[in-house]
Scaffold this motif. Sequence first.
Motif, PDB file in Angstrom:
ATOM      1  N   LEU A   1     -15.585  23.350 -23.346  1.00  0.00           N
ATOM      2  CA  LEU A   1     -16.419  22.460 -22.764  1.00  0.00           C
ATOM      3  C   LEU A   1     -16.540  22.452 -21.474  1.00  0.00           C
ATOM      4  N   LYS A   2     -15.806  22.846 -20.813  1.00  0.00           N
ATOM      5  CA  LYS A   2     -14.903  22.629 -18.784  1.00  0.00           C
ATOM      6  C   LYS A   2     -16.695  23.038 -18.470  1.00  0.00           C
ATOM      7  N   PRO A   3     -16.541  22.506 -17.236  1.00  0.00           N
ATOM      8  CA  PRO A   3     -17.464  23.241 -16.610  1.00  0.00           C
ATOM      9  C   PRO A   3     -17.813  24.520 -15.865  1.00  0.00           C
ATOM     10  N   PRO A   4     -18.714  25.869 -15.889  1.00  0.00           N
ATOM     11  CA  PRO A   4     -18.612  27.156 -15.346  1.00  0.00           C
ATOM     12  C   PRO A   4     -17.492  27.075 -13.920  1.00  0.00           C
ATOM     13  N   SER A   5     -18.370  26.135 -12.972  1.00  0.00           N
ATOM     14  CA  SER A   5     -18.260  26.133 -11.576  1.00  0.00           C
ATOM     15  C   SER A   5     -16.281  24.996 -11.499  1.00  0.00           C
ATOM     16  N   ILE A   6     -15.933  25.014 -12.419  1.00  0.00           N
ATOM     17  CA  ILE A   6     -14.247  24.497 -12.181  1.00  0.00           C
ATOM     18  C   ILE A   6     -13.257  25.500 -13.026  1.00  0.00           C
ATOM     19  N   SER A   7     -13.655  26.537 -13.100  1.00  0.00           N
ATOM     20  CA  SER A   7     -13.519  27.769 -14.272  1.00  0.00           C
ATOM     21  C   SER A   7     -12.503  28.358 -13.248  1.00  0.00           C
ATOM     22  N   SER A   8     -11.260  28.716 -12.913  1.00  0.00           N
ATOM     23  CA  SER A   8     -10.098  29.847 -12.245  1.00  0.00           C
ATOM     24  C   SER A   8      -9.111  30.486 -13.816  1.00  0.00           C
ATOM     25  N   PRO A   9      -9.338  31.854 -13.511  1.00  0.00           N
ATOM     26  CA  PRO A   9      -8.714  32.808 -13.693  1.00  0.00           C
ATOM     27  C   PRO A   9      -6.936  31.948 -14.489  1.00  0.00           C
ATOM     28  N   SER A  10      -6.599  30.496 -13.371  1.00  0.00           N
ATOM     29  CA  SER A  10      -5.430  30.391 -13.799  1.00  0.00           C
ATOM     30  C   SER A  10      -5.413  29.148 -14.912  1.00  0.00           C
TER      31      SER A  10
END
Length: 323
Positions: free
Chosen positions: A259-268
């Motif tokens: 459910l996290k926003p895509p804007s705060i997504s990162s591989p790590s």
Amino acid sequence: MSNSSSMPQFLLLAVADRRELQLLHFWLFLAISLAALLANGLILSAVAWDHHLHTPMGFFLLNLSLTDLGCICTTVPKAMHNSLRNTTTISYTGCAAQVFLLFFFIGTEFSLLTIMCYDRYVAICKPLHYGTLLGSRACAHMAAAAWATGFLNALLHPASTFSLPLCQGNALGQFFCEIPHILKLSCSHSGYLREIGLTVVSSSLIFGGFVFIVFSYVQIFRAVLRIPSQQGRHKAFSTCLPHLVVLSLFISTLFFAYLKPPSISSPSLDLTLSVLYSVVPPTLNPFIYSLRNQELKDALRKLITGCFSEATNFPSSACYVPH
């Protein structure tokens, strides 16, 4: 636009670029999977062979160990294979199978953890009604409902996700197939919203279960605080608190991953969250649920002792567990 059914394979996230680090990840995953397999396998054997563990909690522990083994075997072996062979590919069918099995085992595991919390609530807060509320037939029905819930969960989400047309390539930013990363490849806005809606509904149900669990533990802790013996209170708290910590870690990371926003997504960040909800709980559950269970520890001791003694005297014979 490329249809998802015509896509032969996906590219998973490489956990490391250097060959030495890939091999290190292989050995790390191997150690984790062997620990989980050994611990859950011992619990399965102990519960199956020792009649003292033929109780509602023992029955639910057996089911939980099966789901833990399923979670580990769904994601880790492919990651180990890719690290060892220096590849990142997974077939379209293999990806769909991973998503289905992961939703199946995780959905079932959460249902079982909720039921096990209810078991502790009845045992501590309503001990006189324990035999009635958690008889053998009731336990079988609850376990069947948990597996059926997991199966229904596994049918809905993969069917919705893999019916979407994919037109943004085939690279997934995760070391296994995960729905949020597959949705990023979709070019169907309505299908994307449909899956998001399903995820929100599932998350609401999980949150409702978590509220029930928290409420049950509040009642448990209130009952524990009324125990006159300090040793008894300490034993009850030391048993319940680790369960609640692992469950909170499992649910919070699962929620945040989906459910996290895509804007705060990162591989790590994505890698850390996925490990915390798909690898850590199945590995820790056997230790958390057995460390404070004296009957289970005694059964495991008898099982291991019986195996060693039989292996010493009759190498070809099976392990004997004294009752």
